[in-house]
Scaffold this active site. Sequence first.
Site, short mmCIF file in Angstrom:
data_model
loop_
_atom_site.label_atom_id
_atom_site.label_comp_id
_atom_site.label_asym_id
_atom_site.label_seq_id
_atom_site.Cartn_x
_atom_site.Cartn_y
_atom_site.Cartn_z
N GLU A 40 0.83 -1.21 0.00
CA GLU A 40 0.00 0.00 0.00
C GLU A 40 0.87 1.26 0.00
O GLU A 40 1.94 1.30 0.62
CB GLU A 40 -0.90 0.00 1.24
CG GLU A 40 -1.85 1.18 1.33
CD GLU A 40 -2.65 1.21 2.62
OE1 GLU A 40 -3.65 1.95 2.66
OE2 GLU A 40 -2.27 0.51 3.58
N LYS A 110 -9.53 2.48 -2.38
CA LYS A 110 -9.81 1.97 -1.04
C LYS A 110 -11.18 2.43 -0.55
O LYS A 110 -11.48 3.63 -0.52
CB LYS A 110 -8.72 2.43 -0.08
CG LYS A 110 -8.73 1.78 1.29
CD LYS A 110 -7.49 2.24 2.07
CE LYS A 110 -7.37 1.54 3.41
NZ LYS A 110 -6.14 2.00 4.13
N CYS A 144 -5.56 -3.03 2.69
CA CYS A 144 -5.25 -2.90 4.12
C CYS A 144 -6.48 -2.98 5.04
O CYS A 144 -6.99 -4.06 5.30
CB CYS A 144 -4.47 -1.61 4.35
SG CYS A 144 -3.56 -1.54 5.91
#
Length: 259
Positions: A40, A110, A144
């Site tokens: 990330e 995300k 994540c």
Amino acid sequence: MKVALIQMEIAEKNTPGNIVHGLDLLQEAAANSDIAVLPEIWTTGYSLGRIEEEAETIDGSTIAAVRKIANDHHCAVVAGSIPLRHKDGKIYNNTVVIDKQGSVVASYSKVHLFGLFDEERFFAAGDNFDTYELNGVICGSTICYDLRFPELYRHLSLQGAKIIFVPAEWPSARGDIWTLLSQARGAENHNYIVAVNCVGNFKGAPFYGHSMVVDPMGKIIAEGGSAEEIIYCDIDLAYIDKVRARLNALADVRKELIR
């Protein structure tokens, strides 16, 4: 299918150096694998004070360099995530997926922003939950903190995802949760989880490393340590069908109850 997990050390406040280092590691990984995966926000790390100046676009120099590496080595790349400015003017924490010809096949922003690191100050939240095909395999992307939201993984799995990629910057302080959730997401959906973490520090707190591949039974079949390295793993896609032939929770999902 061989995947390479690039467990990169990301430096604070050194975006140019991170880009050079990440591309060097990607060159090595792509030469020895079918799919290479970066962590990330490997360009900036969480040093986001200059994100307005450092955010790139999908046709910018970093993605162009990644595309060239993919094409040169005939290796697909899940380009971790980088801060990308979209056409709406907003900046997203964005994964770009590139096939082995160097073409962009998917882009994922995300969805779940991490409040503890004030991500909402820097990024807009994505809303794209689509799967894509990579090397002939249906795949999905998450990033994540998304690991804590099983409904996203179930959604991708019901769309047919056999591999779900998870680039991350996950801290050592919650390393046990990284392992637990990665294994759970694979076991509950009977697919492979390719979770690629970074190493290094942010404000003195270390990142966990321990990038891993989890198989459709929730077993860790490859795992890194706490230092920078490239982890290679052969994925047996036929094993998914063998597991689902014995037990397939996806077939028993009450889809009419899903909102």
